[in-house]
Write a protein that holds these residues in place. Structure first.
Motif, PDB file in Angstrom:
ATOM      1  N   TYR A   1      41.091  31.736  51.278  1.00 51.85           N
ATOM      2  CA  TYR A   1      41.275  32.125  49.879  1.00 51.85           C
ATOM      3  C   TYR A   1      39.943  32.538  49.246  1.00 51.85           C
ATOM      4  O   TYR A   1      39.870  33.512  48.497  1.00 51.85           O
ATOM      5  N   ILE A   2      38.903  31.767  49.546  1.00 51.61           N
ATOM      6  CA  ILE A   2      37.581  32.045  48.975  1.00 51.61           C
ATOM      7  C   ILE A   2      37.074  33.405  49.446  1.00 51.61           C
ATOM      8  O   ILE A   2      36.559  34.206  48.653  1.00 51.61           O
ATOM      9  N   ALA A   3      37.236  33.678  50.735  1.00 54.11           N
ATOM     10  CA  ALA A   3      36.773  34.963  51.291  1.00 54.11           C
ATOM     11  C   ALA A   3      37.533  36.134  50.666  1.00 54.11           C
ATOM     12  O   ALA A   3      36.949  37.175  50.336  1.00 54.11           O
ATOM     13  N   LYS A   4      38.850  35.964  50.482  1.00 45.47           N
ATOM     14  CA  LYS A   4      39.669  37.034  49.894  1.00 45.47           C
ATOM     15  C   LYS A   4      39.254  37.313  48.456  1.00 45.47           C
ATOM     16  O   LYS A   4      39.121  38.461  48.038  1.00 45.47           O
ATOM     17  N   GLU A   5      39.034  36.251  47.693  1.00 45.04           N
ATOM     18  CA  GLU A   5      38.647  36.422  46.291  1.00 45.04           C
ATOM     19  C   GLU A   5      37.258  37.032  46.170  1.00 45.04           C
ATOM     20  O   GLU A   5      36.993  37.850  45.295  1.00 45.04           O
ATOM     21  N   LYS A   6      36.374  36.638  47.072  1.00 43.69           N
ATOM     22  CA  LYS A   6      35.024  37.197  47.074  1.00 43.69           C
ATOM     23  C   LYS A   6      35.075  38.700  47.373  1.00 43.69           C
ATOM     24  O   LYS A   6      34.360  39.504  46.763  1.00 43.69           O
TER      25      LYS A   6
END
Length: 622
Positions: free
Chosen positions: A552-557
């Protein structure tokens, strides 16, 4: 008395003013804090608490940047709770009930121990302006104090008017007079102003309450702290309680609606949508015959109690009669009734992202003067205004936080780009990158930026670097270390999670929803690693979140990086929108008024459509 020229004068000693003065002074600016009451610096005018949903993230961000609010909250806390723990970590929000008197005392002590801060007690009635640049302030006694910049943090004091039923009295807070002169001067200079409303509930004598019939609201079993520095968590906590209104209480309150300034036209301004008065709740939610009331002590050594959820401007006899019909309040004694207050504000679209006004150079607005509500929102604006006032004086680049970097960035961008016609309150839902903007990683996000400009201390930076290094190493440990089915299957079976049939990396099993750090610590190799490296709670929490939410963090970044490209397409300050006939009329008017600094900001302005953005990109050769 004031023969020297100050670098920064801060007007107002509330949460915004206190943070502004501390930030400017700690960066090296000679700073004067002018307030109408030195005894009320950092006063909690309403609820004696800091943090809450999204607000707790803001306090953590203030602390990570080198502000004082987190430290002072920890020093004056009487109860701590991490809200929304049942949800994902992006929603976790710290909140602390505080000792109201100790909170203000700690602010006063902190500021008095900050080099470069001077104090003066008097009302500022006007600004000294020369050639569209502020050069100082004028007090109500005619004293002129020169400065290179001014930060206005007037809170609810600008032409403040208090309402209790049919009664009206000038005031910026109960027992304190209103501030006059500044609004009239700013309007004459070309500023738009408006009126807003807020309210506060009665304060009552805790000795007159029957807590045995209320629902206890204890703090966390293992309380945390707000500050990333080494402040101490609470060893003991004061208990809060909860009661409820009833249909009878609502009927008694309705008896006074004809004398309510909210309903008879005396109050014409809008109040905070998400913190309505009790009469507003009854009116808006007529289908509900009960509302929660939180009974919150005002400190360690006082019997004064704050009745959260009973904000009102009804006549005091109506307030008293209705509250005596609430369970546990049958014998209640009032310390003071609730009241509403109307005050002047200035629509924040008149500001730059640094919080400097577009009309007058070196003049900054922060806090409720910009249409916000809440201590945390005000404090964060004060911090940013103090930082930017100092940086501009020293001809350094402005300090602006983007929407993917901080809730503070979301707050200021919303205000500058969209404006507000009702008191603005921060929520997690306002942030499109809330998985990135968690309360646990504010130091990782912001301390390096603050250290670079000279505000965050070396101690903060070193603590942040150690936390980052340890958590990254621990994550790598999980990626590189294998487990055997015999080790993990007993845990998975207990969790009713599918068993594994062959060895694999620990990162994979740790990523499962039900598997927590406590479960992983049952494995000898993990507990040995933790003990050998002396990993604390913060590192364990950071590691667990990074492992479990890495996707999720990678996608949002990635999404944030894409939008950052639009942020990098700057719009010249003198760009002439009136010549672009293919823009909609509304877009042309909004763009001319707000003067966005980038295509990204322009795209967030209400009334500017995607087709308008396409037209702009064409005209800019993109």
């Amino acid at each position: 008395m004031f023969d020297k020229v100050y670098d920064v004068i801060v007007v107002g000693g509330g949460h915004a003013g206190a943070e502004a003065a501390a930030a400017a002074a700690n960066l090296g600016s000679k700073t004067l804090l002018v307030t109408m009451s030195l005894q009320n610096i950092g006063q909690m005018s309403c609820n004696p608490a800091m943090g809450g949903i999204a607000k707790g993230q803001i306090v953590r961000e203030i602390d990570a940047l080198g502000g004082y609010s987190g430290i002072i909250t920890d020093k004056s806390a009487i109860q701590f709770k991490m809200l929304n723990k049942s949800k994902g970590p992006a929603m976790w929000s710290p909140r602390a009930q505080c000792d109201r008197m100790r909170f203000a005392e700690e602010w006063r002590i902190a500021l008095e121990n900050t080099p470069n801060v001077d104090f003066y007690q008097e009302m500022v009635s006007g600004l000294l302006i020369e050639e569209n640049k502020v050069v100082g302030v004028r007090t109500s006694m005619g004293l002129e104090i020169k400065s290179k910049s001014v930060v206005l943090t007037n809170g609810t004091f600008l032409n403040g008017l208090i309402h209790i039923g049919d009664k009206q009295m000038g005031g910026g807070r109960s027992g304190e007079k209103a501030s006059t002169g500044i609004t009239e001067q700013l309007v004459a200079l070309g500023f738009d102003s408006g009126r807003m409303k807020t309210g506060t509930p009665p304060r009552v004598d805790g000795r007159s309450l029957d807590y045995s019939v209320m629902i206890p609201q204890p703090g966390d079993l293992h309380p945390e702290t707000f500050s990333y520095l080494d402040t101490k968590p609470l060893a003991t906590q004061r208990e809060c309680h909860m009661s409820h209104t009833s249909a009878l209480v609502h009927d008694l309150l309705r008896e006074g609606f004809d004398r309510s300034p909210m309903f008879n036209g005396r109050i014409k301004s809008l109040g905070p949508r998400y913190c309505p008065s009790i009469e507003d709740k009854i009116n808006r939610f007529a289908d509900k015959d009960s509302h929660q009331l939180f009974v919150e002590p005002e400190g360690w050594n006082t019997v004064e109690v704050y009745v959260n959820g009973f904000s009102t401007s009804l006549p005091e006899d109506v307030q008293f009669k209705a509250l005596r019909s609430v369970k546990g309040f049958e014998k209640v004694k009032f310390f003071r009734p609730g009241y509403a207050i109307e005050y002047d504000y200035f629509p924040p679209t008149q500001l730059k992202h640094t919080l400097e006004t577009k009309l007058i150079d070196h003049l900054y607005f922060a806090g409720q003067i910009n249409g916000t509500t809440g201590y945390e929102e005000a404090a964060s604006q004060g911090l940013m205004a103090g930082i930017n006032a100092h940086l501009k004086l020293n001809e350094k680049d402005p300090f602006i936080l983007q929407r993917d970097e901080a809730y503070i960035g979301v707050l200021i961008d919303d205000l500058i780009t969209k404006g507000t016609e009702e008191p603005y309150r921060m929520f997690t839902s306002r942030a499109e990158y809330r998985t990135l903007l968690r309360q646990d990683n504010a130091d990782l996000r912001l301390t390096p930026k603050s250290f670079k400009i000279g505000l965050a201390t070396k101690e903060r930076m070193e603590r942040m670097e150690l936390k980052e290094k340890q958590s990254n190493s621990f994550i790598q440990f999980f990626k590189e270390t294998s487990f055997s089915p015999e080790e993990v299957n007993p845990i998975l079976e207990r969790l009713d999670s599918s068993l594994v049939k062959q060895p694999d990396k620990m990162f994979k099993v740790f990523s499962r929803p039900k598997v927590t750090m406590d479960h992983m610590k049952e494995l000898d190799v993990v507990s040995t690693y933790i003990n050998q490296n002396s990993l604390d709670r913060e590192v364990l929490e950071q590691t667990e979140i990074q492992v479990k939410y890495s996707g999720y963090i990678a996608k949002e970044k990635n999404n944030a990086d894409k939008l950052q490209r639009l942020e990098n397409i700057k719009i010249p300050a003198d760009f002439d929108y009136s010549n672009i006939k293919s823009l909609s009329f509304e877009a042309r008017e909004k763009l001319k008024s707000i003067k966005p600094i980038s295509i990204s900001q322009a795209s967030r302005i209400s009334g500017v459509s995607p087709s308008d953005i396409s037209v702009l990109l064409v005209y800019m050769g993109r």
